[in-house]
Design an enzyme around this catalytic site. Structure first.
Site, PDB file in Angstrom:
ATOM      1  N   TYR A  56       0.823  -1.225   0.000  1.00  0.00           N
ATOM      2  CA  TYR A  56       0.000   0.000   0.000  1.00  0.00           C
ATOM      3  C   TYR A  56       0.852   1.269   0.000  1.00  0.00           C
ATOM      4  CZ  TYR A  56      -4.159  -2.807   0.155  1.00  0.00           C
ATOM      5  OH  TYR A  56      -5.144  -3.691  -0.199  1.00  0.00           O
ATOM      6  N   ARG A  59       1.161   1.745  -3.612  1.00  0.00           N
ATOM      7  CA  ARG A  59      -0.109   2.221  -4.199  1.00  0.00           C
ATOM      8  C   ARG A  59      -0.318   3.695  -3.865  1.00  0.00           C
ATOM      9  NH1 ARG A  59      -4.165  -1.933  -3.933  1.00  0.00           N
ATOM     10  NH2 ARG A  59      -5.648  -0.473  -4.826  1.00  0.00           N
ATOM     11  N   GLN A  91     -15.339   2.282  -5.638  1.00  0.00           N
ATOM     12  CA  GLN A  91     -14.602   1.158  -5.046  1.00  0.00           C
ATOM     13  C   GLN A  91     -13.112   1.499  -4.999  1.00  0.00           C
ATOM     14  OE1 GLN A  91     -16.196  -2.772  -6.939  1.00  0.00           O
ATOM     15  NE2 GLN A  91     -16.848  -1.131  -8.291  1.00  0.00           N
ATOM     16  N   ASN A  92     -12.753   2.610  -5.656  1.00  0.00           N
ATOM     17  CA  ASN A  92     -11.346   2.981  -5.790  1.00  0.00           C
ATOM     18  C   ASN A  92     -10.813   3.665  -4.530  1.00  0.00           C
ATOM     19  OD1 ASN A  92     -11.739   2.020  -8.350  1.00  0.00           O
ATOM     20  ND2 ASN A  92     -11.888   4.047  -9.302  1.00  0.00           N
ATOM     21  N   ASP A  94      -8.170   5.644  -4.760  1.00  0.00           N
ATOM     22  CA  ASP A  94      -7.506   6.888  -5.181  1.00  0.00           C
ATOM     23  C   ASP A  94      -8.426   8.083  -4.959  1.00  0.00           C
ATOM     24  OD1 ASP A  94      -8.411   5.737  -8.365  1.00  0.00           O
ATOM     25  OD2 ASP A  94      -9.130   7.657  -7.584  1.00  0.00           O
ATOM     26  N   HIS A 109     -14.590   1.336  -0.186  1.00  0.00           N
ATOM     27  CA  HIS A 109     -13.479   0.428   0.143  1.00  0.00           C
ATOM     28  C   HIS A 109     -12.290   1.163   0.761  1.00  0.00           C
ATOM     29  CE1 HIS A 109     -15.071  -2.733  -2.948  1.00  0.00           C
ATOM     30  NE2 HIS A 109     -15.738  -2.748  -1.833  1.00  0.00           N
ATOM     31  N   CYS A 117      -5.628   4.069  12.985  1.00  0.00           N
ATOM     32  CA  CYS A 117      -4.900   3.581  14.173  1.00  0.00           C
ATOM     33  C   CYS A 117      -5.704   2.492  14.873  1.00  0.00           C
ATOM     34  CB  CYS A 117      -4.625   4.717  15.160  1.00  0.00           C
ATOM     35  SG  CYS A 117      -3.752   4.132  16.627  1.00  0.00           S
ATOM     36  N   CYS A 136       1.169   6.940  15.853  1.00  0.00           N
ATOM     37  CA  CYS A 136      -0.128   7.578  15.562  1.00  0.00           C
ATOM     38  C   CYS A 136      -0.065   9.015  16.063  1.00  0.00           C
ATOM     39  CB  CYS A 136      -1.250   6.822  16.268  1.00  0.00           C
ATOM     40  SG  CYS A 136      -2.798   7.727  16.363  1.00  0.00           S
ATOM     41  N   THR A 176     -15.987  -1.196 -13.999  1.00  0.00           N
ATOM     42  CA  THR A 176     -15.889  -2.242 -12.982  1.00  0.00           C
ATOM     43  C   THR A 176     -16.287  -3.601 -13.569  1.00  0.00           C
ATOM     44  OG1 THR A 176     -16.506  -2.910 -10.737  1.00  0.00           O
ATOM     45  CG2 THR A 176     -18.225  -1.817 -12.065  1.00  0.00           C
TER      46      THR A 176
HETATM   47  C1  BV8 Z   1     -17.699  -8.495   2.728  1.00  0.00           C
HETATM   48  C2  BV8 Z   1      -9.774  -2.420  -1.473  1.00  0.00           C
HETATM   49  C3  BV8 Z   1     -18.818  -9.312   4.545  1.00  0.00           C
HETATM   50  C4  BV8 Z   1      -8.427  -3.031  -1.459  1.00  0.00           C
HETATM   51  C5  BV8 Z   1     -11.299  -4.136  -2.332  1.00  0.00           C
HETATM   52  C6  BV8 Z   1     -21.189 -12.937  -2.371  1.00  0.00           C
HETATM   53  C7  BV8 Z   1     -20.814 -13.861  -3.305  1.00  0.00           C
HETATM   54  C8  BV8 Z   1     -19.452 -14.238  -3.392  1.00  0.00           C
HETATM   55  C9  BV8 Z   1     -18.457 -13.689  -2.565  1.00  0.00           C
HETATM   56  C10 BV8 Z   1     -18.841 -12.768  -1.654  1.00  0.00           C
HETATM   57  C11 BV8 Z   1     -20.193 -12.414  -1.541  1.00  0.00           C
HETATM   58  N1  BV8 Z   1     -20.263 -11.481  -0.556  1.00  0.00           N
HETATM   59  C12 BV8 Z   1     -19.007 -11.262  -0.037  1.00  0.00           C
HETATM   60  C13 BV8 Z   1     -18.137 -12.039  -0.703  1.00  0.00           C
HETATM   61  C14 BV8 Z   1     -16.702 -12.078  -0.447  1.00  0.00           C
HETATM   62  C15 BV8 Z   1     -15.918 -10.952  -1.141  1.00  0.00           C
HETATM   63  C16 BV8 Z   1     -16.054 -11.074  -2.634  1.00  0.00           C
HETATM   64  O1  BV8 Z   1     -16.849 -10.393  -3.260  1.00  0.00           O
HETATM   65  N2  BV8 Z   1     -15.202 -11.936  -3.199  1.00  0.00           N
HETATM   66  C17 BV8 Z   1     -15.179 -12.057  -4.670  1.00  0.00           C
HETATM   67  C18 BV8 Z   1     -13.737 -12.120  -5.115  1.00  0.00           C
HETATM   68  C19 BV8 Z   1     -15.984 -13.217  -5.124  1.00  0.00           C
HETATM   69  N3  BV8 Z   1     -16.383  -9.629  -0.693  1.00  0.00           N
HETATM   70  C20 BV8 Z   1     -15.845  -9.151   0.463  1.00  0.00           C
HETATM   71  O2  BV8 Z   1     -15.028  -9.735   1.144  1.00  0.00           O
HETATM   72  C21 BV8 Z   1     -16.346  -7.774   0.896  1.00  0.00           C
HETATM   73  N4  BV8 Z   1     -16.658  -7.777   2.278  1.00  0.00           N
HETATM   74  O3  BV8 Z   1     -18.433  -9.129   2.006  1.00  0.00           O
HETATM   75  O4  BV8 Z   1     -17.833  -8.417   4.068  1.00  0.00           O
HETATM   76  C22 BV8 Z   1     -19.123  -8.902   5.875  1.00  0.00           C
HETATM   77  C23 BV8 Z   1     -20.443  -8.927   6.185  1.00  0.00           C
HETATM   78  C24 BV8 Z   1     -20.797  -8.616   7.466  1.00  0.00           C
HETATM   79  C25 BV8 Z   1     -19.802  -8.258   8.391  1.00  0.00           C
HETATM   80  C26 BV8 Z   1     -18.457  -8.241   8.033  1.00  0.00           C
HETATM   81  C27 BV8 Z   1     -18.099  -8.564   6.742  1.00  0.00           C
HETATM   82  C28 BV8 Z   1     -15.248  -6.701   0.781  1.00  0.00           C
HETATM   83  C29 BV8 Z   1     -14.750  -6.563  -0.562  1.00  0.00           C
HETATM   84  C30 BV8 Z   1     -13.813  -5.341  -0.660  1.00  0.00           C
HETATM   85  C31 BV8 Z   1     -12.364  -5.777  -0.803  1.00  0.00           C
HETATM   86  N5  BV8 Z   1     -11.506  -4.612  -1.117  1.00  0.00           N
HETATM   87  N6  BV8 Z   1     -10.534  -3.017  -2.559  1.00  0.00           N
HETATM   88  C32 BV8 Z   1      -7.536  -2.516  -2.563  1.00  0.00           C
HETATM   89  O5  BV8 Z   1      -7.980  -1.693  -3.376  1.00  0.00           O
HETATM   90  O6  BV8 Z   1      -6.388  -2.961  -2.534  1.00  0.00           O
HETATM   91  S1  BV8 Z   1     -12.055  -4.919  -3.684  1.00  0.00           S
HETATM   92  C33 BV8 Z   1     -11.180  -4.346  -5.085  1.00  0.00           C
HETATM   93  O7  BV8 Z   1     -11.408  -5.338  -6.069  1.00  0.00           O
HETATM   94  C34 BV8 Z   1     -11.713  -3.057  -5.668  1.00  0.00           C
HETATM   95  O8  BV8 Z   1     -12.045  -2.094  -4.707  1.00  0.00           O
HETATM   96  C35 BV8 Z   1     -12.926  -3.540  -6.448  1.00  0.00           C
HETATM   97  O9  BV8 Z   1     -14.044  -3.651  -5.585  1.00  0.00           O
HETATM   98  C36 BV8 Z   1     -12.484  -4.919  -6.876  1.00  0.00           C
HETATM   99  C37 BV8 Z   1     -11.874  -4.825  -8.231  1.00  0.00           C
HETATM  100  O10 BV8 Z   1     -12.824  -4.661  -9.103  1.00  0.00           O
HETATM  101  P1  BV8 Z   1     -12.826  -3.492 -10.235  1.00  0.00           P
HETATM  102  O11 BV8 Z   1     -12.646  -2.160  -9.595  1.00  0.00           O
HETATM  103  O12 BV8 Z   1     -14.023  -3.749 -11.020  1.00  0.00           O
HETATM  104  O13 BV8 Z   1     -11.473  -3.776 -11.081  1.00  0.00           O
HETATM  105  P2  BV8 Z   1     -11.193  -4.982 -12.116  1.00  0.00           P
HETATM  106  O14 BV8 Z   1      -9.751  -4.918 -12.429  1.00  0.00           O
HETATM  107  O15 BV8 Z   1     -11.788  -6.247 -11.607  1.00  0.00           O
HETATM  108  O16 BV8 Z   1     -12.055  -4.570 -13.425  1.00  0.00           O
HETATM  109  C38 BV8 Z   1     -11.753  -3.374 -14.106  1.00  0.00           C
HETATM  110  C39 BV8 Z   1     -12.866  -3.209 -15.135  1.00  0.00           C
HETATM  111  O17 BV8 Z   1     -12.647  -1.966 -15.808  1.00  0.00           O
HETATM  112  C40 BV8 Z   1     -12.876  -4.306 -16.212  1.00  0.00           C
HETATM  113  O18 BV8 Z   1     -14.231  -4.709 -16.431  1.00  0.00           O
HETATM  114  C41 BV8 Z   1     -12.303  -3.610 -17.459  1.00  0.00           C
HETATM  115  O19 BV8 Z   1     -12.919  -4.036 -18.632  1.00  0.00           O
HETATM  116  C42 BV8 Z   1     -12.700  -2.160 -17.205  1.00  0.00           C
HETATM  117  N7  BV8 Z   1     -11.750  -1.192 -17.800  1.00  0.00           N
HETATM  118  C43 BV8 Z   1     -10.388  -1.281 -17.866  1.00  0.00           C
HETATM  119  N8  BV8 Z   1      -9.877  -0.155 -18.456  1.00  0.00           N
HETATM  120  C44 BV8 Z   1     -10.958   0.642 -18.749  1.00  0.00           C
HETATM  121  C45 BV8 Z   1     -12.143  -0.009 -18.314  1.00  0.00           C
HETATM  122  N9  BV8 Z   1     -13.379   0.525 -18.466  1.00  0.00           N
HETATM  123  C46 BV8 Z   1     -13.445   1.749 -19.079  1.00  0.00           C
HETATM  124  N10 BV8 Z   1     -12.336   2.452 -19.509  1.00  0.00           N
HETATM  125  C47 BV8 Z   1     -11.097   1.929 -19.369  1.00  0.00           C
HETATM  126  N11 BV8 Z   1     -10.029   2.627 -19.807  1.00  0.00           N
END
Ligand code: BV8
Length: 232
Positions: A56, A59, A91-92, A94, A109, A117, A136, A176
């Site tokens: 991070y 990042r 979700q970003n 930045d 996110h 802290c 902190c 997304t």
């Molecule tokens: C939670 C911060 C529960 C970190 C992130 C239901 C079903 C299955 C699984 C789950 C479910 N519910 C929960 C889960 C588990 C999990 C999950 O979803 N797992 C997935 C992998 C299946 N979810 C969680 O754990 C979430 N928490 O559910 O808590 C809970 C409930 C009660 C009490 C306590 C807890 C938390 C998830 C958040 C994790 N943190 N980010 C960091 O940034 O380092 S997620 C991170 O990945 C991003 O923030 C974002 O959300 C995700 C990435 O996705 P995108 O942003 O879409 O990026 P990606 O590269 O995938 O796609 C880019 C897109 O852009 C593409 O489509 C591409 O075509 C397009 N593109 C590219 N260039 C361009 C473009 N479009 C236009 N123009 C361009 N130039």
């Protein structure tokens, strides 16, 4: 688009790709050289905090060096001019939406430029590094972690997001892949509130079937054109 008053816009890594910030799932995506569970989970942080802090810190540096692109600028124009309700849920981690001038932005996110802290629960704007374990500013404890929502952790301000989705007339998803929940489920919630749904993305996403309309192309072209339509 007549009859549209309340808008919810969901953005993902794709809107910042043209600002030079890597997405997650592309061939050169972040998840190519890091295992999600190692760098973006509380378990990974407990196991190897240095690996996570280094990830991070890099990042954060990239975010500071990046500049908003025409897609961010167009959404800031819409935010400025739109009299109805508007919420940009990103979700970003930045700050390019804000640096482009947008105000009605919610980071579900977390933020790269914020440190949390674990000793006193304070949050601090942070532009430096955390690897060396700085104290902190509030309690002096060396207990700062990135203020980021990791997998398995509850995203921020979900109640505000659900309330805005329930009142939305239009839901727009930009850059997304629809791979991560609960964000990937927002389109269904918007549809159940009888909102129109529009997707602007480089390629079809995992949720494309849920959208009334999908427009494919780079955000820097699709978003300004869509905002032009809205502001007429
Ligand atoms: C939670 C911060 C529960 C970190 C992130 C239901 C079903 C299955 C699984 C789950 C479910 N519910 C929960 C889960 C588990 C999990 C999950 O979803 N797992 C997935 C992998 C299946 N979810 C969680 O754990 C979430 N928490 O559910 O808590 C809970 C409930 C009660 C009490 C306590 C807890 C938390 C998830 C958040 C994790 N943190 N980010 C960091 O940034 O380092 S997620 C991170 O990945 C991003 O923030 C974002 O959300 C995700 C990435 O996705 P995108 O942003 O879409 O990026 P990606 O590269 O995938 O796609 C880019 C897109 O852009 C593409 O489509 C591409 O075509 C397009 N593109 C590219 N260039 C361009 C473009 N479009 C236009 N123009 C361009 N130039």
């Amino acid at each position: 688009m007549d009859g549209i008053r309340n808008i919810v816009i969901l953005t993902g890594a794709g809107i910042s790709a043209e600002s030079g910030l890597r997405t997650f799932r592309a061939d050169d995506g972040l998840w190519e050289d890091h295992r999600v569970e190692d760098v973006a989970s509380p378990q990974g942080f407990r196991r190897d905090p240095e690996l996570v802090q280094r990830f991070y810190d890099a990042r954060r540096e990239n975010v500071i060096a990046a500049q908003p692109n025409p897609a961010h600028a167009a959404l800031a124009r819409l935010d400025e001019a739109w009299e109805g309700e508007l919420l940009i849920v990103t979700q970003n981690i930045d700050d390019l939406h804000e640096r482009a001038g947008a105000r009605r932005v919610l980071h579900m996110h977390g933020e790269a430029l914020s440190a949390w802290c674990l000793a006193c629960d304070a949050r601090h704007r942070w532009t430096g590094t955390l690897l060396e374990g700085p104290p902190c500013p509030a309690c002096g404890e060396a207990a700062l972690r990135p203020d980021i929502v990791w997998f398995g952790e509850m995203p921020y301000r979900m109640d505000e997001i659900f309330a805005a989705l329930a009142r939305a007339d239009l839901f727009v998803s930009i850059g997304t892949s629809g791979a991560v929940y609960p964000a990937a489920g927002f389109v269904q919630q918007a549809k159940s509130a009888r909102a129109r749904t529009l997707e602007l993305n480089l390629e079809r996403s995992q949720g494309s079937a849920w959208f009334d309309e999908t427009r494919l192309g780079p955000a820097s072209e699709l978003v300004p054109a869509w905002v032009e339509e809205m502001l007429g």
